[in-house]
Write a protein that holds these residues in place. Structure first.
Motif, PDB file in Angstrom:
ATOM      1  N   UNK A 124     -16.240  29.637 -17.112  1.00  0.00           N
ATOM      2  CA  UNK A 124     -16.708  30.427 -18.253  1.00  0.00           C
ATOM      3  C   UNK A 124     -15.482  30.891 -19.030  1.00  0.00           C
ATOM      4  N   UNK A 125     -15.533  30.779 -20.356  1.00  0.00           N
ATOM      5  CA  UNK A 125     -14.416  31.178 -21.226  1.00  0.00           C
ATOM      6  C   UNK A 125     -14.750  32.515 -21.891  1.00  0.00           C
ATOM      7  N   UNK A 126     -13.754  33.409 -21.933  1.00  0.00           N
ATOM      8  CA  UNK A 126     -13.962  34.677 -22.631  1.00  0.00           C
ATOM      9  C   UNK A 126     -12.996  34.798 -23.801  1.00  0.00           C
ATOM     10  N   UNK A 127     -13.517  35.239 -24.942  1.00  0.00           N
ATOM     11  CA  UNK A 127     -12.751  35.511 -26.170  1.00  0.00           C
ATOM     12  C   UNK A 127     -12.757  34.308 -27.124  1.00  0.00           C
ATOM     13  N   UNK A 128     -12.065  34.496 -28.257  1.00  0.00           N
ATOM     14  CA  UNK A 128     -12.053  33.447 -29.285  1.00  0.00           C
ATOM     15  C   UNK A 128     -11.311  32.208 -28.777  1.00  0.00           C
ATOM     16  N   UNK A 129     -11.584  31.070 -29.399  1.00  0.00           N
ATOM     17  CA  UNK A 129     -10.823  29.861 -29.060  1.00  0.00           C
ATOM     18  C   UNK A 129      -9.375  29.994 -29.539  1.00  0.00           C
ATOM     19  N   UNK A 130      -8.515  29.181 -28.972  1.00  0.00           N
ATOM     20  CA  UNK A 130      -7.144  29.097 -29.489  1.00  0.00           C
ATOM     21  C   UNK A 130      -7.190  27.887 -30.430  1.00  0.00           C
ATOM     22  N   UNK A 131      -7.471  28.160 -31.701  1.00  0.00           N
ATOM     23  CA  UNK A 131      -7.886  27.092 -32.623  1.00  0.00           C
ATOM     24  C   UNK A 131      -6.901  25.928 -32.717  1.00  0.00           C
ATOM     25  N   UNK A 132      -5.616  26.207 -32.697  1.00  0.00           N
ATOM     26  CA  UNK A 132      -4.614  25.140 -32.869  1.00  0.00           C
ATOM     27  C   UNK A 132      -4.382  24.361 -31.569  1.00  0.00           C
ATOM     28  N   UNK A 133      -5.044  24.782 -30.473  1.00  0.00           N
ATOM     29  CA  UNK A 133      -4.806  24.108 -29.189  1.00  0.00           C
ATOM     30  C   UNK A 133      -6.110  23.716 -28.491  1.00  0.00           C
ATOM     31  N   UNK A 134      -7.212  23.633 -29.233  1.00  0.00           N
ATOM     32  CA  UNK A 134      -8.485  23.355 -28.567  1.00  0.00           C
ATOM     33  C   UNK A 134      -8.455  21.980 -27.877  1.00  0.00           C
ATOM     34  N   UNK A 185     -15.650  30.027 -11.911  1.00  0.00           N
ATOM     35  CA  UNK A 185     -14.486  30.850 -12.244  1.00  0.00           C
ATOM     36  C   UNK A 185     -14.539  31.298 -13.691  1.00  0.00           C
ATOM     37  N   UNK A 186     -13.657  32.242 -14.017  1.00  0.00           N
ATOM     38  CA  UNK A 186     -13.645  32.820 -15.368  1.00  0.00           C
ATOM     39  C   UNK A 186     -12.254  32.664 -15.974  1.00  0.00           C
ATOM     40  N   UNK A 187     -12.197  32.113 -17.190  1.00  0.00           N
ATOM     41  CA  UNK A 187     -10.925  31.977 -17.910  1.00  0.00           C
ATOM     42  C   UNK A 187     -10.929  32.989 -19.054  1.00  0.00           C
ATOM     43  N   UNK A 188      -9.978  33.906 -19.009  1.00  0.00           N
ATOM     44  CA  UNK A 188      -9.947  34.993 -19.987  1.00  0.00           C
ATOM     45  C   UNK A 188      -8.783  34.765 -20.956  1.00  0.00           C
ATOM     46  N   UNK A 189      -9.126  34.632 -22.228  1.00  0.00           N
ATOM     47  CA  UNK A 189      -8.071  34.532 -23.238  1.00  0.00           C
ATOM     48  C   UNK A 189      -7.738  35.950 -23.692  1.00  0.00           C
ATOM     49  N   UNK A 190      -6.584  36.432 -23.309  1.00  0.00           N
ATOM     50  CA  UNK A 190      -6.139  37.746 -23.771  1.00  0.00           C
ATOM     51  C   UNK A 190      -5.492  37.514 -25.132  1.00  0.00           C
ATOM     52  N   UNK A 191      -6.234  37.892 -26.158  1.00  0.00           N
ATOM     53  CA  UNK A 191      -5.914  37.473 -27.518  1.00  0.00           C
ATOM     54  C   UNK A 191      -5.139  38.579 -28.240  1.00  0.00           C
ATOM     55  N   UNK A 192      -3.891  38.307 -28.573  1.00  0.00           N
ATOM     56  CA  UNK A 192      -3.039  39.313 -29.227  1.00  0.00           C
ATOM     57  C   UNK A 192      -3.695  39.889 -30.487  1.00  0.00           C
ATOM     58  N   UNK A 193      -4.464  39.050 -31.171  1.00  0.00           N
ATOM     59  CA  UNK A 193      -5.060  39.486 -32.430  1.00  0.00           C
ATOM     60  C   UNK A 193      -6.244  40.404 -32.244  1.00  0.00           C
ATOM     61  N   UNK A 194      -7.122  40.033 -31.315  1.00  0.00           N
ATOM     62  CA  UNK A 194      -8.436  40.686 -31.291  1.00  0.00           C
ATOM     63  C   UNK A 194      -8.482  41.789 -30.240  1.00  0.00           C
ATOM     64  N   UNK A 195      -8.178  42.999 -30.712  1.00  0.00           N
ATOM     65  CA  UNK A 195      -8.095  44.129 -29.772  1.00  0.00           C
ATOM     66  C   UNK A 195      -9.448  44.480 -29.144  1.00  0.00           C
ATOM     67  N   UNK A 196     -10.545  44.588 -29.927  1.00  0.00           N
ATOM     68  CA  UNK A 196     -11.809  44.979 -29.294  1.00  0.00           C
ATOM     69  C   UNK A 196     -12.268  43.985 -28.238  1.00  0.00           C
TER      70      UNK A 196
END
Ligand code: SF4
Length: 390
Positions: free
Chosen positions: A249-259, A329-340
């Motif tokens: 399962x993926x959490x947060x926005x995609x990493x658009x330039x590396x999908x 398992x869970x993959x969490x994208x800790x996204x520098x941009x999206x604080x909430x």
């Protein structure tokens, strides 16, 4: 998809004398249906941000915004949009100029200041729909407060568009919106099958329509076609990841330039990202929507979205998704941009590990600004995570 999106942007960028339609910039989680009912063209700077990211134009535009005085800590969608407005930059040479801006803060507080900046730059009216955070519940006070603003929103649209609001048309658009969201949910749910016929990387791509053209027949037709294709793949046993071994399962926005890179990286280990919190966000409030009274249910539907709740509630939602799609398992994208989206993730990680006892991986990156992506570090982490899964 490409044809539909091209047509949409061609119409939006055509001279207004030709289309006779107002252009409204709107936040991704904003109530777009009243705009469609008014025959305005909604334009999403965040969708454009995703295009900028996918076209790898993010760093240049973010640096341009920084040279204008904006902090590098700001959301990269906001930086990219503010910069592209000034230089008409980005993949399609900038967005069409807006006649109005509609900002709903159910996704974050960044959009408030971002839209204020753009309202000043284009000198156009701005409507703000303020949706208080529902930590655990949708209280009567929140209900009354947001419902009152929905009526102000209608009044605002009547003034800017110079015509009366058509309530019958609104209900038609509302039904199409709900139907589109139901179909989107059904498409996402096809990954409950083993093997999954698609991954969340495909969902990131197909998401564009439910974001930009929600409330139109185009969306309904497109997702009906996509759903039929996915169901056929399930019937034929066609998987997106050959030899699917792990379901994540993926959490947060995609990493658009590396999908593509991420998709290949996980697939080479037989790991299929079967679901994500981002794309499911565009159908997660369906249970609050009422097709018989769309306008009446709009306040609740747009206030109780995935990002507008407390950390405990988010953890619950993530665990429900992990359960539903049988994630290992869970993959969490800790996204520098999206604080909430990112602030509570370390707590969520602990809650999920404690309650579900499944491995989790945190990847630090940014959805548009490539300067925050370290390929070698992320590759090492993914490899170690897969070892753990094994
Ligand atoms: S901070 Fe997050 S929710 Fe807000 S605009 Fe940026 S990416 Fe979207």
């Amino acid at each position: 998809m490409k044809e539909i999106m091209t047509e949409y942007y061609i119409e939006a960028k055509s001279p207004k004398e030709q289309t006779g339609k107002k252009i409204a910039w709107i936040t991704s989680g904003g109530p777009v249906e009243p705009l469609i009912a008014m025959d305005a063209i909604p334009v999403y700077p965040e969708n454009y941000g995703a295009m900028i990211g996918a076209s790898k134009m993010g760093v240049d535009l973010c640096e341009k915004a920084e040279s204008m005085g904006y902090a590098s800590d700001l959301c990269s969608y906001a930086r990219a949009d503010i910069a592209s407005a000034v230089i008409n930059g980005g993949p399609i040479g900038g967005l069409p100029e807006p006649d109005m801006l509609i900002c709903c803060n159910n996704i974050c507080g960044t959009v408030l200041k971002w839209y204020e900046v753009q309202a000043r730059y284009y000198n156009v009216p701005l409507f703000i729909l303020d949706t208080p955070l529902c930590h655990t519940e949708y209280s009567p006070e929140i209900k009354n407060y947001v419902e009152a603003q929905v009526m102000e929103y209608i009044k605002f649209l009547e003034e800017v568009c110079g015509k009366k609001f058509d309530y019958d048309r609104m209900e038609e658009v509302g039904s199409l919106s709900v139907r589109g969201q139901e179909l989107w949910q059904a498409v996402l749910d096809t990954t409950m099958n083993r093997p999954a016929p698609m991954t969340c990387f495909d969902a990131f791509f197909h998401l564009a329509l439910i974001v930009t053209l929600r409330g139109t027949q185009t969306v309904v037709d497109y997702y009906e076609m996509l759903l039929a294709e996915m169901n056929q793949r399930v019937k034929d046993g066609i998987s997106m990841v050959p030899d699917e071994k792990y379901r994540l399962l993926w959490d947060n926005l995609p990493i658009w330039y590396k999908t593509r890179w991420m998709s290949d990286k996980f697939a080479e280990h037989g790991a299929c990202l079967v679901a994500d919190t981002y794309t499911s966000g565009w159908c997660s409030a369906l249970k609050y929507m009422n097709t018989d009274d769309f306008l009446g249910s709009l306040a609740e539907g747009y206030t109780r979205i995935f990002l507008n709740c407390g950390t405990d509630q988010m953890a619950e939602n993530i665990m429900a998704l992990a359960e539903k799609y049988s994630a290992d398992g869970l993959v969490i994208h800790s996204n520098r941009s999206c604080k909430p989206y990112s602030l509570g993730q370390y707590d969520i990680q602990k809650i999920v590990q404690k309650k579900m006892n499944i491995p989790t991986l945190i990847i630090e990156a940014d959805m548009v600004d490539e300067r925050n992506f370290s390929e070698s570090q992320i590759e090492t982490r993914i490899d170690a995570f897969i070892e753990m899964l094994k």
